[in-house]
Motif scaffolding. Structure first.
Motif: not given
Length: 192
Positions: A102-110, A158-178
């Motif tokens: 996830i971090v590599i995706v975000i940094i690569s887009r930047e 008992n909801f892994d919000f941090d996990y899902w928020a990380s994946w949402v951030a990665a997907l929106i990061t990819i989409y915004s880069g494209v």
């Protein structure tokens, strides 16, 4: 240096302080609420991060409202944002709180978008941020805060919000880069 640029510089200077609280082991006790445990170091780092992230909109608002927009500010503001997000995400990987993918995706887009902006500047073109870029920033900050706070308060649900928020951030990061590259392909076509 005007007020807006001072605020941006303060955001840059907060980055090592956040990393210090995240990565340097200090003999502070943990905060324990039932089965929820978080170190005071992380709480302090999260509070500093929230303050730093909140200055992102503030410096731009002040610069526009008071007509203090400068080339230095145009350079420093995105640099401060990237330093803040990158430093904290890399620290979270070190702490085993987020996956490196996830971090590599975000940094690569930047890096890619920064490269495109540099190419455009050579042509005298300033590329504006898009609404997807703003969504990218918002989702990244939300995910980082959730990770820094060990998923508080969602831990109690008992909801892994941090996990899902990380994946949402990665997907929106990819989409915004494209989206950014597609909208600005004219810049690339000039140099091919």
């Amino acid at each position: 240096m005007n007020l807006a640029n001072r605020i941006t510089m303060a955001r840059i200077f907060l980055v090592p302080l956040i990393m210090f609280f995240l990565l340097v082991k200090m003999p502070l006790p943990n905060l324990v609420i039932g089965n929820f445990v978080i170190s005071y170091n992380q709480v302090i780092a999260a509070l500093i991060f929230i303050i730093a992230a909140s200055t992102d909109s503030l410096d731009g608002y002040i610069a526009r409202k008071r007509k203090l927009v400068t080339n230095l500010g145009k350079l420093l503001d995105p640099l401060a944002d990237k330093l803040l997000v990158t430093a904290v995400l890399v620290s979270l990987v070190e702490m085993d709180k987020v996956g490196a993918f996830i971090v590599i995706v975000i940094i690569s887009r930047e890096f890619a978008v920064t490269g495109l902006r540099q190419i455009a500047l050579l042509e005298g073109i300033v590329l504006a941020a898009s609404k997807w870029g703003k969504w990218k920033t918002a989702t990244q900050i939300t995910a980082i805060i959730a990770l820094l706070l060990n998923n508080f308060p969602f831990h109690f649900l008992n909801f892994d919000f941090d996990y899902w928020a990380s994946w949402v951030a990665a997907l929106i990061t990819i989409y915004s880069g494209v989206d950014y590259f597609l909208k600005n392909k004219h810049v690339i076509n000039v140099h091919t």
